[in-house]
Design a protein around this motif. Structure first.
Motif, PDB file in Angstrom:
ATOM      1  N   VAL A  14      19.321  -5.213  -7.906  1.00  0.00           N
ATOM      2  CA  VAL A  14      19.871  -6.243  -8.196  1.00  0.00           C
ATOM      3  C   VAL A  14      21.500  -6.052  -7.958  1.00  0.00           C
ATOM      4  CG1 VAL A  14      20.442  -7.527 -10.391  1.00  0.00           C
ATOM      5  CG2 VAL A  14      18.315  -6.458 -10.020  1.00  0.00           C
ATOM      6  N   PHE A  15      22.024  -4.943  -8.229  1.00  0.00           N
ATOM      7  CA  PHE A  15      23.637  -4.787  -7.864  1.00  0.00           C
ATOM      8  C   PHE A  15      23.719  -3.383  -7.248  1.00  0.00           C
ATOM      9  CE2 PHE A  15      23.838  -7.471 -11.507  1.00  0.00           C
ATOM     10  CZ  PHE A  15      24.499  -8.458 -11.094  1.00  0.00           C
ATOM     11  N   LEU A  16      24.648  -3.294  -6.131  1.00  0.00           N
ATOM     12  CA  LEU A  16      24.442  -2.006  -5.484  1.00  0.00           C
ATOM     13  C   LEU A  16      26.209  -1.664  -5.367  1.00  0.00           C
ATOM     14  CD1 LEU A  16      22.409  -3.686  -3.493  1.00  0.00           C
ATOM     15  CD2 LEU A  16      22.128  -1.320  -2.693  1.00  0.00           C
ATOM     16  N   SER A  17      26.651  -0.488  -5.512  1.00  0.00           N
ATOM     17  CA  SER A  17      27.840   0.084  -5.637  1.00  0.00           C
ATOM     18  C   SER A  17      28.212   0.402  -4.336  1.00  0.00           C
ATOM     19  CB  SER A  17      27.881   1.380  -6.413  1.00  0.00           C
ATOM     20  OG  SER A  17      29.228   1.819  -6.592  1.00  0.00           O
ATOM     21  N   VAL A  18      29.575   0.328  -4.160  1.00  0.00           N
ATOM     22  CA  VAL A  18      30.482   0.808  -2.939  1.00  0.00           C
ATOM     23  C   VAL A  18      31.642   1.739  -3.516  1.00  0.00           C
ATOM     24  CG1 VAL A  18      29.835  -0.763  -1.261  1.00  0.00           C
ATOM     25  CG2 VAL A  18      31.499  -1.252  -2.536  1.00  0.00           C
ATOM     26  N   SER A  62      19.583   5.201  -5.361  1.00  0.00           N
ATOM     27  CA  SER A  62      18.354   4.760  -4.176  1.00  0.00           C
ATOM     28  C   SER A  62      19.325   4.615  -2.959  1.00  0.00           C
ATOM     29  CB  SER A  62      17.607   3.625  -4.502  1.00  0.00           C
ATOM     30  OG  SER A  62      16.670   3.845  -5.462  1.00  0.00           O
ATOM     31  N   GLY A  63      20.345   4.438  -2.914  1.00  0.00           N
ATOM     32  CA  GLY A  63      21.280   4.179  -1.600  1.00  0.00           C
ATOM     33  C   GLY A  63      21.099   2.788  -1.174  1.00  0.00           C
ATOM     34  N   TRP A  64      21.793   2.402   0.163  1.00  0.00           N
ATOM     35  CA  TRP A  64      21.705   0.895   0.610  1.00  0.00           C
ATOM     36  C   TRP A  64      20.362   0.411   0.886  1.00  0.00           C
ATOM     37  CZ3 TRP A  64      26.789   0.262   3.854  1.00  0.00           C
ATOM     38  CH2 TRP A  64      27.739   0.865   3.093  1.00  0.00           C
ATOM     39  N   GLU A 279      23.344  -7.995   3.197  1.00  0.00           N
ATOM     40  CA  GLU A 279      23.956  -7.961   4.597  1.00  0.00           C
ATOM     41  C   GLU A 279      25.396  -7.600   4.487  1.00  0.00           C
ATOM     42  OE1 GLU A 279      24.199 -12.164   3.273  1.00  0.00           O
ATOM     43  OE2 GLU A 279      22.858 -10.644   3.070  1.00  0.00           O
ATOM     44  N   ASN A 280      26.364  -7.923   3.481  1.00  0.00           N
ATOM     45  CA  ASN A 280      27.599  -7.600   3.632  1.00  0.00           C
ATOM     46  C   ASN A 280      27.948  -6.444   3.103  1.00  0.00           C
ATOM     47  OD1 ASN A 280      28.005 -10.262   4.541  1.00  0.00           O
ATOM     48  ND2 ASN A 280      27.487 -11.348   2.647  1.00  0.00           N
ATOM     49  N   MET A 281      26.934  -5.646   2.711  1.00  0.00           N
ATOM     50  CA  MET A 281      27.334  -4.183   2.172  1.00  0.00           C
ATOM     51  C   MET A 281      28.321  -3.322   3.142  1.00  0.00           C
ATOM     52  SD  MET A 281      25.640  -3.082  -0.501  1.00  0.00           S
ATOM     53  CE  MET A 281      25.712  -1.467  -0.481  1.00  0.00           C
ATOM     54  N   PRO A 282      28.261  -3.442   4.621  1.00  0.00           N
ATOM     55  CA  PRO A 282      29.328  -2.580   5.509  1.00  0.00           C
ATOM     56  C   PRO A 282      30.556  -3.297   5.061  1.00  0.00           C
ATOM     57  CG  PRO A 282      27.361  -3.025   6.468  1.00  0.00           C
ATOM     58  CD  PRO A 282      27.388  -3.786   5.224  1.00  0.00           C
ATOM     59  N   ALA A 283      30.931  -4.692   5.014  1.00  0.00           N
ATOM     60  CA  ALA A 283      32.176  -5.381   5.060  1.00  0.00           C
ATOM     61  C   ALA A 283      32.661  -5.033   3.273  1.00  0.00           C
ATOM     62  CB  ALA A 283      32.049  -6.837   5.286  1.00  0.00           C
ATOM     63  N   LYS A 296      35.993  -2.585 -10.176  1.00  0.00           N
ATOM     64  CA  LYS A 296      35.063  -2.036  -9.461  1.00  0.00           C
ATOM     65  C   LYS A 296      34.397  -2.982  -8.434  1.00  0.00           C
ATOM     66  CE  LYS A 296      31.741   0.981  -8.744  1.00  0.00           C
ATOM     67  NZ  LYS A 296      31.493   0.427  -7.309  1.00  0.00           N
ATOM     68  N   ALA A 297      34.164  -2.518  -6.929  1.00  0.00           N
ATOM     69  CA  ALA A 297      33.522  -3.071  -5.974  1.00  0.00           C
ATOM     70  C   ALA A 297      32.137  -2.900  -6.228  1.00  0.00           C
ATOM     71  CB  ALA A 297      34.147  -2.757  -4.761  1.00  0.00           C
ATOM     72  N   VAL A 298      31.602  -4.182  -6.232  1.00  0.00           N
ATOM     73  CA  VAL A 298      29.893  -4.133  -6.242  1.00  0.00           C
ATOM     74  C   VAL A 298      29.455  -5.306  -5.411  1.00  0.00           C
ATOM     75  CG1 VAL A 298      29.708  -3.280  -8.644  1.00  0.00           C
ATOM     76  CG2 VAL A 298      29.958  -5.675  -7.990  1.00  0.00           C
ATOM     77  N   VAL A 299      28.117  -5.057  -4.797  1.00  0.00           N
ATOM     78  CA  VAL A 299      27.412  -5.873  -4.090  1.00  0.00           C
ATOM     79  C   VAL A 299      26.244  -6.715  -4.805  1.00  0.00           C
ATOM     80  CG1 VAL A 299      26.088  -6.273  -1.973  1.00  0.00           C
ATOM     81  CG2 VAL A 299      28.239  -5.029  -1.987  1.00  0.00           C
ATOM     82  N   ALA A 300      26.267  -7.927  -4.946  1.00  0.00           N
ATOM     83  CA  ALA A 300      25.148  -8.643  -5.698  1.00  0.00           C
ATOM     84  C   ALA A 300      24.169  -8.892  -4.542  1.00  0.00           C
ATOM     85  CB  ALA A 300      25.558  -9.973  -6.498  1.00  0.00           C
TER      86      ALA A 300
END
Length: 301
Positions: A14-18, A62-64, A279-283, A296-300
């Motif tokens: 649901v949300f991933l962390s960088v 679980s990683g990316w 798909e925007n995890m690297p950016a 905090k930087a997160v990816v939804a």
């Protein structure tokens, strides 16, 4: 028909962390083709494990990846008292690993006491912004260093006593002295590099330094050398200690409950920099390393 084995669960991110640590870890411990490490909040969409029913949410390493098959090992259920009006993404931030890091750095490493003066750099980041707020809760003077005027304004909103933009001050030494002429009892170090030596010169006798990160060095192709602060540390009788929040894993559950309580009471404010789309995890990751985020930087997903 489910193809899961007994005790297995299927997770959907649901949300991933960088986070900054991913850069240094991947640099030394990963090879091309490995799944990038990292935390995520995931929803259980299939389950043969009674501890993790369908529809529940967990925090996992679980990683990316968008979907993960797990036997339940290492999964941490989101606190059952989690309010519906609080985003689950905070389980990756102030009520997650960065929040735990802030608490343990302050309490276990620094032993911060009421009335003391604390300096934190990268103060508008996921860890630094929580560090400063907890220090204020504990009755301390807080000085923050950040890399933009917008970040300085945000930290002032949070109640930091003194804040400066390290990129625009003429002299870091003068900025530190102006912010706290009496010096610093504690230093929460997130940046590393030559600036740290400048800070050490202004530590008070028996000062304590918690070394949490060294983000200024993570992209170096060659290791930095010097300055060497040993004489300063001897004369001032300073204590410097590196740490990882996992050392106090046995305290995580109760510490997360304390962090959640501070959020609910309005004592701990949380800002996030949310990027949409897996798909925007690297950016999102590169932007975080370049200091684009406040909080905090997160990816939804």
């Amino acid at each position: 028909m489910s193809l899961l084995l007994f005790a297995e669960v299927l997770l959907e991110a649901v949300f991933l962390s960088v986070d900054p640590y991913m850069r240094s870890f991947s640099k030394f411990h990963m090879k091309e083709g490995d799944v990038m490490i990292g935390g995520q909040v995931a929803k259980v969409i299939q389950s043969k494990n009674p501890a993790f029913p369908v529809g529940s949410h967990v925090v996992s390493d679980s990683g990316w990846r968008t979907h993960t098959l797990s036997d339940g090992t290492g999964l941490v259920p989101v606190l059952p008292e989690w309010p519906k009006d609080v985003s689950l993404s905070l389980a990756l931030g102030a009520i997650g690993m960065p929040g735990l890091t802030a608490v343990y750095g302050i309490e276990e490493v620094l032993g911060l006491q009421k009335g003391e003066t604390l300096l934190v750099n990268a103060a508008a980041g996921a860890v630094g912004s929580v560090v400063g707020q907890i220090a204020k809760i504990k009755g301390c003077k807080v000085v923050g260093s950040a890399g933009s005027d917008a970040k300085v304004a945000y930290l002032k909103e949070l109640g930091f006593d003194e804040v400066f933009n390290y990129k625009t001050v003429g002299s870091l030494e003068e900025a530190l002295r102006k912010a706290s002429p009496e010096g610093y009892d504690c230093f929460f170090e997130n940046v590393g590099g030559p600036s740290s030596d400048v800070v050490l010169q202004q530590m008070r006798k028996f000062g304590r330094i918690a070394v949490c990160g060294s983000i200024s060095t993570y992209n170096d192709s060659e290791p930095q050398t010097g300055p060497y602060p040993y004489f300063t540390m001897i004369i001032k009788e300073l204590k410097m200690e590196g740490f990882l929040q996992s050392r106090w894993e046995h305290k995580h559950h109760e510490t997360l409950k304390r962090l959640l309580a501070w959020v609910k009471e309005g004592k701990l404010q949380c800002r996030e920099h949310v990027t949409k789309g897996f798909e925007n995890m690297p950016a999102a990751f590169m932007g975080m390393l370049q200091g684009e985020n406040i909080g905090k930087a997160v990816v939804a997903v």
